[in-house]
Write a protein that holds these residues in place. Structure first.
Motif, PDB file in Angstrom:
ATOM      1  N   ASN A 286       7.731  37.275  18.776  1.00 44.57           N
ATOM      2  CA  ASN A 286       6.762  37.074  18.439  1.00 44.57           C
ATOM      3  C   ASN A 286       6.410  35.733  17.715  1.00 44.57           C
ATOM      4  OD1 ASN A 286       6.201  39.745  19.229  1.00 44.57           O
ATOM      5  ND2 ASN A 286       6.097  40.618  17.453  1.00 44.57           N
ATOM      6  N   GLY A 287       7.017  34.789  18.195  1.00 44.69           N
ATOM      7  CA  GLY A 287       7.221  33.593  17.700  1.00 44.69           C
ATOM      8  C   GLY A 287       7.901  33.123  16.255  1.00 44.69           C
ATOM      9  N   GLY A 288       8.892  34.134  16.008  1.00 49.61           N
ATOM     10  CA  GLY A 288       9.895  33.780  15.277  1.00 49.61           C
ATOM     11  C   GLY A 288      10.831  32.615  15.376  1.00 49.61           C
ATOM     12  N   ALA A 289      11.234  31.951  14.357  1.00 52.21           N
ATOM     13  CA  ALA A 289      11.944  30.808  14.105  1.00 52.21           C
ATOM     14  C   ALA A 289      13.220  31.184  15.130  1.00 52.21           C
ATOM     15  CB  ALA A 289      12.230  30.370  12.836  1.00 52.21           C
ATOM     16  N   PHE A 290      13.663  30.082  15.938  1.00 47.21           N
ATOM     17  CA  PHE A 290      14.823  29.996  16.840  1.00 47.21           C
ATOM     18  C   PHE A 290      16.035  29.671  15.655  1.00 47.21           C
ATOM     19  CE2 PHE A 290      17.848  28.589  20.160  1.00 47.21           C
ATOM     20  CZ  PHE A 290      17.602  29.629  20.887  1.00 47.21           C
ATOM     21  N   CYS A 291      17.073  29.998  16.121  1.00 43.26           N
ATOM     22  CA  CYS A 291      18.405  29.688  15.357  1.00 43.26           C
ATOM     23  C   CYS A 291      18.678  28.386  15.123  1.00 43.26           C
ATOM     24  CB  CYS A 291      19.488  30.618  15.939  1.00 43.26           C
ATOM     25  SG  CYS A 291      19.246  32.302  16.159  1.00 43.26           S
ATOM     26  N   GLU A 292      18.968  27.940  14.212  1.00 42.28           N
ATOM     27  CA  GLU A 292      19.347  26.554  13.904  1.00 42.28           C
ATOM     28  C   GLU A 292      20.785  26.394  14.047  1.00 42.28           C
ATOM     29  OE1 GLU A 292      18.179  25.013  10.155  1.00 42.28           O
ATOM     30  OE2 GLU A 292      15.657  25.339  10.581  1.00 42.28           O
ATOM     31  N   GLY A 293      21.113  25.269  14.578  1.00 44.81           N
ATOM     32  CA  GLY A 293      22.520  25.091  14.895  1.00 44.81           C
ATOM     33  C   GLY A 293      22.910  25.148  16.307  1.00 44.81           C
ATOM     34  N   MET A 294      24.186  24.935  16.572  1.00 41.61           N
ATOM     35  CA  MET A 294      24.772  25.054  18.011  1.00 41.61           C
ATOM     36  C   MET A 294      24.938  25.993  18.387  1.00 41.61           C
ATOM     37  SD  MET A 294      27.308  21.651  17.795  1.00 41.61           S
ATOM     38  CE  MET A 294      28.424  22.358  16.882  1.00 41.61           C
ATOM     39  N   SER A 295      24.568  26.345  19.799  1.00 34.47           N
ATOM     40  CA  SER A 295      25.046  27.680  20.724  1.00 34.47           C
ATOM     41  C   SER A 295      26.444  27.522  21.354  1.00 34.47           C
ATOM     42  CB  SER A 295      23.795  28.050  21.563  1.00 34.47           C
ATOM     43  OG  SER A 295      23.753  26.995  22.644  1.00 34.47           O
ATOM     44  N   VAL A 296      26.627  26.457  21.710  1.00 36.03           N
ATOM     45  CA  VAL A 296      28.021  25.882  22.314  1.00 36.03           C
ATOM     46  C   VAL A 296      28.800  25.265  21.469  1.00 36.03           C
ATOM     47  CG1 VAL A 296      29.007  25.424  24.544  1.00 36.03           C
ATOM     48  CG2 VAL A 296      26.890  26.743  24.417  1.00 36.03           C
ATOM     49  N   THR A 631      20.019  18.603  15.557  1.00 33.63           N
ATOM     50  CA  THR A 631      18.505  18.537  15.224  1.00 33.63           C
ATOM     51  C   THR A 631      18.095  17.048  14.892  1.00 33.63           C
ATOM     52  OG1 THR A 631      19.254  18.909  12.880  1.00 33.63           O
ATOM     53  CG2 THR A 631      18.588  21.015  14.434  1.00 33.63           C
ATOM     54  N   SER A 632      19.175  16.271  15.046  1.00 26.37           N
ATOM     55  CA  SER A 632      18.965  14.606  14.584  1.00 26.37           C
ATOM     56  C   SER A 632      18.195  13.980  15.758  1.00 26.37           C
ATOM     57  CB  SER A 632      20.179  13.969  14.103  1.00 26.37           C
ATOM     58  OG  SER A 632      21.019  14.074  15.138  1.00 26.37           O
ATOM     59  N   CYS A 633      18.697  14.210  17.263  1.00 25.61           N
ATOM     60  CA  CYS A 633      18.217  13.512  18.155  1.00 25.61           C
ATOM     61  C   CYS A 633      18.416  14.521  19.234  1.00 25.61           C
ATOM     62  CB  CYS A 633      18.878  12.274  18.522  1.00 25.61           C
ATOM     63  SG  CYS A 633      20.737  12.489  19.059  1.00 25.61           S
ATOM     64  N   TYR A 634      17.700  14.163  20.616  1.00 23.00           N
ATOM     65  CA  TYR A 634      17.665  15.177  21.619  1.00 23.00           C
ATOM     66  C   TYR A 634      17.932  14.211  22.950  1.00 23.00           C
ATOM     67  CZ  TYR A 634      16.480  18.889  24.902  1.00 23.00           C
ATOM     68  OH  TYR A 634      16.386  19.761  25.968  1.00 23.00           O
ATOM     69  N   CYS A 635      19.078  14.750  23.726  1.00 20.82           N
ATOM     70  CA  CYS A 635      19.361  14.062  24.958  1.00 20.82           C
ATOM     71  C   CYS A 635      18.939  14.995  26.219  1.00 20.82           C
ATOM     72  CB  CYS A 635      20.753  13.718  25.043  1.00 20.82           C
ATOM     73  SG  CYS A 635      21.306  12.542  24.042  1.00 20.82           S
ATOM     74  N   LEU A 636      18.216  14.561  27.003  1.00 18.33           N
ATOM     75  CA  LEU A 636      18.084  15.282  28.506  1.00 18.33           C
ATOM     76  C   LEU A 636      18.288  14.410  29.316  1.00 18.33           C
ATOM     77  CD1 LEU A 636      16.598  17.556  29.885  1.00 18.33           C
ATOM     78  CD2 LEU A 636      14.535  16.436  29.911  1.00 18.33           C
ATOM     79  N   LEU A 637      19.590  14.945  30.341  1.00 21.79           N
ATOM     80  CA  LEU A 637      20.208  14.219  31.274  1.00 21.79           C
ATOM     81  C   LEU A 637      19.653  14.666  32.736  1.00 21.79           C
ATOM     82  CD1 LEU A 637      22.606  12.127  31.223  1.00 21.79           C
ATOM     83  CD2 LEU A 637      24.074  14.053  31.872  1.00 21.79           C
ATOM     84  N   ASP A 638      18.941  13.667  33.063  1.00 25.90           N
ATOM     85  CA  ASP A 638      18.587  13.882  34.688  1.00 25.90           C
ATOM     86  C   ASP A 638      19.421  13.390  35.498  1.00 25.90           C
ATOM     87  OD1 ASP A 638      16.388  15.087  33.899  1.00 25.90           O
ATOM     88  OD2 ASP A 638      14.876  13.543  34.067  1.00 25.90           O
ATOM     89  N   PRO A 639      19.163  13.329  36.778  1.00 28.92           N
ATOM     90  CA  PRO A 639      20.379  12.807  37.858  1.00 28.92           C
ATOM     91  C   PRO A 639      20.750  11.283  37.784  1.00 28.92           C
ATOM     92  CG  PRO A 639      19.055  14.552  38.965  1.00 28.92           C
ATOM     93  CD  PRO A 639      18.537  14.214  37.557  1.00 28.92           C
ATOM     94  N   PHE A 640      19.634  10.444  37.424  1.00 30.63           N
ATOM     95  CA  PHE A 640      19.806   9.108  37.419  1.00 30.63           C
ATOM     96  C   PHE A 640      19.646   8.346  36.037  1.00 30.63           C
ATOM     97  CE2 PHE A 640      18.768  10.463  41.817  1.00 30.63           C
ATOM     98  CZ  PHE A 640      19.974   9.860  42.533  1.00 30.63           C
ATOM     99  N   LEU A 864      16.910  24.021  21.582  1.00 30.41           N
ATOM    100  CA  LEU A 864      15.416  24.401  21.486  1.00 30.41           C
ATOM    101  C   LEU A 864      15.229  23.881  19.789  1.00 30.41           C
ATOM    102  CD1 LEU A 864      14.153  27.183  23.620  1.00 30.41           C
ATOM    103  CD2 LEU A 864      14.002  24.820  23.776  1.00 30.41           C
ATOM    104  N   SER A 865      16.504  24.259  19.123  1.00 28.59           N
ATOM    105  CA  SER A 865      16.251  24.144  17.596  1.00 28.59           C
ATOM    106  C   SER A 865      15.800  22.747  17.100  1.00 28.59           C
ATOM    107  CB  SER A 865      17.797  24.512  16.889  1.00 28.59           C
ATOM    108  OG  SER A 865      18.663  23.255  17.489  1.00 28.59           O
ATOM    109  N   TYR A 866      15.962  21.538  18.082  1.00 29.65           N
ATOM    110  CA  TYR A 866      15.484  20.247  17.775  1.00 29.65           C
ATOM    111  C   TYR A 866      13.908  20.310  17.475  1.00 29.65           C
ATOM    112  CZ  TYR A 866      14.131  15.629  18.386  1.00 29.65           C
ATOM    113  OH  TYR A 866      13.516  14.331  18.261  1.00 29.65           O
ATOM    114  N   PHE A 867      13.358  21.121  18.613  1.00 26.90           N
ATOM    115  CA  PHE A 867      11.919  20.863  18.612  1.00 26.90           C
ATOM    116  C   PHE A 867      11.362  21.951  17.510  1.00 26.90           C
ATOM    117  CE2 PHE A 867      13.383  20.196  23.083  1.00 26.90           C
ATOM    118  CZ  PHE A 867      12.697  19.042  23.014  1.00 26.90           C
ATOM    119  N   THR A 869      12.370  21.978  14.605  1.00 24.44           N
ATOM    120  CA  THR A 869      12.230  21.153  13.184  1.00 24.44           C
ATOM    121  C   THR A 869      10.826  20.180  13.196  1.00 24.44           C
ATOM    122  OG1 THR A 869      13.680  19.290  14.069  1.00 24.44           O
ATOM    123  CG2 THR A 869      14.671  21.286  12.965  1.00 24.44           C
ATOM    124  N   GLN A 870      10.203  20.059  14.475  1.00 28.58           N
ATOM    125  CA  GLN A 870       9.250  19.002  14.414  1.00 28.58           C
ATOM    126  C   GLN A 870       7.769  19.667  13.922  1.00 28.58           C
ATOM    127  OE1 GLN A 870       9.988  15.976  15.268  1.00 28.58           O
ATOM    128  NE2 GLN A 870      12.038  16.563  15.574  1.00 28.58           N
TER     129      GLN A 870
END
Length: 929
Positions: A286-296, A631-640, A864-867, A869-870
């Motif tokens: 129900n919109g609760g906060a996602f866990c903070e930290g690394m999942s892997v 939570t300091s930055c976010y990287c999304l790796l696309d094919p190119f 998703l923990s990065y988002f 914190t915004q």
């Protein structure tokens, strides 16, 4: 009564007859009775009449007039001769009374019951200091009695609640208080609570209390308490419903325990192992906060490779025993089995007859045994000698023709005498191809530099006429000859370039453009914008609102074209250009998006890719791994390309560490051609560069200055990190029309030169010669392949005449016209639509339709923990969408994603087009946006 009246008259009072009451009273002042407003006097009692005072069995009750319906007031008394109503201090006329009389059988007393009707008009016409009221007065022979006053009021219930309940979002086990103040009404309204249209019974649920000022109190919130709550107010007139209040009981996510570390992903050598945890203890609801930290979490691991055992050589045969047998043994120690390796197969001990079956026990003549042993040894010696001579002759026949390596160039007889004067009239002809980094390298190479015994040159000539040369640095023109040797039997003459040919080369070299820093700038304000480096794949997105109002900054972006300042450690390679954006002291309130192209074939199983930043001291430090959670930055790796959300400017680059031999770099292969100074010669130059637009732009720039022409659409080659070299060859040259110089049809480049070539473009040159000047068409194939890897074929079909040559476009033009775009035209999503999306998805929803669902529908499933914190997660997700779709701007796909979530039912692209003015629309179409 007549006697009473006479007595009253004798007392000087005046007898007065009240016909509407059917009584006769004395009106002789206050002592004779009680005055009324109209001057009529009623006696308080009749002293001469024997009996008891009236007793009211039923008194009039308070009553409410509903709408226009009159109400009936009644009273009953005994003994009662008469009963009359008095309203607001005035007697009600006898005609308005309805009277009934009966006899009480138990006491024998007379019982009288009286009714009157009160209308709405009567109540509305009364303007007294208090409510409209009525009272019964009963008479007996002894005197009078009065009943209680009954008030009569007009009943009503207003429509609007004074306070509607408000929706709440509370954590589980928190307290919920919903306030409700019902509408004003007479009589006062009673309040009832509904949950999802069902009444709430607080007596059956001790956790719920509805008694305090009509408020609803839930002491400890449960998940089942989520729902829509309504306050119901009702009285005898009507019922009213409040606005519904949505109560969301949410659960903040909690991490589960870490799993065990996985096994190392490689059987032996360096690999990685990981462990994971899930946000399911509990899962956010129900919109609760996602866990903070690394999942892997990932760590490197080193597995010891198993070593199979191997036998040592057999020992010498033992002395022949009396039983005519001798023994030999061997041990499994070359090497011994380690780390689970297999033990040696076979026997560790061997025995055989030592007299070839001629053993005679008890022989007396020992000289026979010595004779047979000598003959056997002689046979073995002859056989060994024959085999040795055969192998020696075979090696001598192959040496010097089939294999010439760098050791041969430095180990034998022919000395390059530095004092020997060169023949300046002889033109230069090479006996092998040269694989160079610069178009002029081949022209500047002399015989002395070609056969200079340097440690970074390896020449390999095979009987299949393949010659390869790998040079780790740029070839330079050496003014003097260096001493060296050639293998014996190779008679080589050498010469230098003619002096008259030296000047054009020097001039041509000086005319080449020097490498400068690619740079672009733009001035941006509160509306944001986009900064694009044309034809490089590098761009910077400044979101709306990232720069404070009334401020503007000149933002720049550049690419390092010189030698990379990031020095690779170990097996790490640079996968992207070094991109700088600034000014470094600028502060943004919303993360900006930096897009950096890369050349890796993305796979988390084969690559470990890192984002690095250069510090002010010039050192490079790791910001994060693209697989990590931060939570300091976010990287999304696309094919190119890699899209990075950052909050500080600086110099960034992507590096990759291959985890397995299956790690692949994407190379772009292209072939250029141009006429040489000799009208019969035609040069082909084949380039293999990292598959980034920036790297290929460098090649195009150099070729434009050399007059080169792109002969075929570039293609992708998947180059594996398996240490095998790259081979480039020219095939299917038309016979009798063209010829290629001997030993130059195939060239080979070492693996390390290709794998780490991210600064200077790697190319191989081939020189073709026409038989006659009338030949104007060239058709052939260029084969580029990695040994035990991928292969690509470039089909060359061109005219060597400038007028007949077909032009192949180097780059598309979508990002080369407007490097800087500011304001709304820089974004694909109109600002009004963007605000509506953010307002919808930033608010948690009981059905889970929030920004997390928006991220999932846009293929953003990690970190998703990065988002979370915004301040506006949806806005940051849309910024990332803008960065990923700067060329296509596929609003239809975004609209479909929103429709799947169920938050919108209109097509976003149509809405967007209606809100864009015609100028912006034409602008977008012209630029491919």
């Amino acid at each position: 009564m007549g006697t009473a009246a006479a007595a009253g008259g004798g007392a000087g009072g005046a007898r007065r007859w009240l016909p509407w009451l059917g009584l006769c009273f004395w009106a002789a002042g206050a002592a004779a009775g009680r005055g009324t407003d109209n001057g009529e006097v009623l006696p308080e009692s009749i002293p001469s009449a024997p009996g008891t005072l009236p007793h009211f069995i039923e008194e009039p009750d308070d009553a409410y007039i509903i709408k226009s319906n009159p109400i009936a007031l009644r009273c009953k008394a005994r003994p009662a001769m008469q009963i009359f109503f008095k309203c607001n201090g005035e007697w009600v006329h006898q005609n308005e009374h309805v009277s009934e009389e009966s006899l009480d059988e138990s006491s024998g007393l007379k019982v009288r019951e009286v009714f009157i009707n009160v209308t709405r008009q009567q109540v509305e016409d009364f303007h007294g200091p208090e409510d409209y009221w009525c009272q019964c007065v009963a008479w007996s022979h002894l005197g009078t009695s009065k009943s209680r006053k009954a008030s009569v009021r007009i009943a009503y219930l207003r429509k609007n609640f004074e306070q509607d309940p408000q929706g709440r979002e509370v954590p589980i086990e928190g307290m919920i208080v919903l306030h409700c103040r019902p509408p004003e009404g007479v009589p006062a309204a009673e309040v009832e609570w509904l949950k999802n249209e069902e009444p709430i019974d607080s007596e059956q649920d001790e956790n719920i209390d509805t008694r305090a000022d009509h408020n609803l109190i839930i002491r400890q919130a449960r998940l089942s308490d989520s729902g829509n709550y309504t306050c119901m107010a009702a009285n005898i007139v009507a019922k009213r419903r409040s606005l519904s209040a949505t109560v969301v009981v949410y659960v903040n996510g909690g991490w589960s325990s870490w799993t065990e570390w996985s096994a190392c992903n490689v059987r032996c050598g360096r690999g990685w192992q990981k462990r994971s945890r899930t946000c399911t203890n509990p899962a956010p609801l129900n919109g609760g906060a996602f866990c903070e930290g690394m999942s892997v979490q990932k760590i490197t691991c080193t597995s010891l490779c198993p070593v199979d055992g191997s036998w040592e050589v057999w020992s010498e045969w033992s002395v022949c025993s009396p039983e005519c047998e001798h023994l030999r043994i061997r041990e499994c120690t070359a090497p011994p089995p380690r780390n689970g390796g297999k033990f040696c197969e076979g026997l560790s001990q061997e025995s055989e007859n030592c007299t070839d079956g001629l053993c005679i026990l008890g022989i007396e003549n020992a000289s026979d045994i010595a004779l047979y042993s000598g003959l056997g040894a002689a046979v073995v010696a002859v056989a060994v000698l024959v085999i040795g001579v055969t192998l020696y002759r075979r090696s001598q026949s192959d040496y010097g023709v089939d294999v010439i390596d760098s050791s041969a160039l430095t180990g034998n007889s022919l000395l390059l005498n530095s004092s020997m004067q060169p023949d300046l009239t002889v033109s230069r002809t090479y006996s092998g191809p040269i694989c160079l980094q610069d178009p002029l390298d081949k022209e500047l190479m002399t015989e002395a530099s070609l056969f200079n015994p340097l440690s970074d040159i390896k020449v390999k000539v095979q009987s299949s006429f393949m010659v390869s040369l790998g040079v780790s640095e740029r070839a330079e023109y050496h003014g003097k000859n260096h001493s060296g040797t050639f293998p014996h039997g190779n008679n080589r003459s050498f010469s230098t370039m003619h002096p008259r040919n030296k000047t054009p080369y020097i001039q041509n070299l000086s005319s080449l453009p020097t490498r400068t820093e690619l740079r672009t700038t733009g001035v941006f304000g509160h509306l944001g914008g986009r900064l694009v480096m044309p034809n490089t794949g590098v761009s910077l997105l400044i979101p709306h609102g990232a720069i404070p109002e009334e401020n503007s900054w000149e933002i720049y972006m550049s690419i390092n074209q010189g030698e990379p300042s990031l020095q690779s450690d170990g097996s790490e390679v640079l996968l992207s250009p070094e991109v700088t954006c600034g000014p470094p002291d600028m502060i943004v309130t919303t993360p900006f998006a930096l897009t950096i192209p890369h050349c890796a074939d993305v796979s988390s199983e084969h690559w470990n890719i890192h984002l690095k930043k250069r510090t002010q001291q010039g050192k490079w430090e790791e910001v994060m791994s693209v697989e990590d959670e931060s939570t300091s930055c976010y990287c999304l790796l696309d094919p190119f390309a890699c899209h990075v959300l950052l909050d500080s400017f600086g110099t960034y680059a992507l590096t990759g560490e291959p985890i397995t031999d299956c790690a692949v770099k994407q190379l772009k292969v292209a072939v250029f051609g141009c006429m040489s100074c000799n009208s019969l010669d035609y040069n082909l130059r084949v380039y293999c560069v990292d598959n980034t637009p920036w790297a290929f732009q460098e090649v195009v720039s150099d070729e434009r200055h050399q007059g080169g022409q792109l002969l075929e659409e570039p293609k992708l080659l998947h180059f594996k990190g398996n240490t095998f070299s790259l081979q480039i060859s020219v095939l299917d040259i038309p016979p009798f029309l063209w010829r290629i110089k001997p030993f130059t049809a195939c060239q080979e480049v070492p693996f390390s030169r290709v794998w780490c070539s991210n600064w200077q473009p790697l190319h191989c040159a081939f020189s073709l010669e026409r038989y006659t000047p009338t030949t104007t068409q060239l058709s052939c194939k260029i084969c580029i392949r990695q040994l035990k890897g991928h292969e690509q074929i470039l089909q060359v079909q061109t005219s060597i005449l400038e007028s007949e040559r077909e032009t192949i476009t180097f780059f598309a033009q979508e990002d080369s016209t407007f490097p800087a775009q500011t304001g709304p035209k820089a974004f694909k999503i109109p600002y009004s639509i963007r605000q509506r999306i953010c307002a919808t998805f930033d608010t948690p929803n009981a059905k889970g339709k929030d920004w997390q669902m928006l991220a999932q529908k846009n293929s953003i499933n990690r970190n998703l923990s990065y988002f979370a914190t915004q301040s506006s997660p949806s806005a940051v997700i849309l910024n990332l969408w803008e960065a990923r779709h700067q060329h296509d701007g596929d609003l239809d796909s975004l609209a479909c994603a929103l429709e799947e979530i169920g938050r919108t039912h209109t097509k976003l692209s149509n809405i967007a087009e209606s809100q864009l003015d015609e100028a912006d629309f034409n602008y977008s179409r012209q630029n491919g946006l």
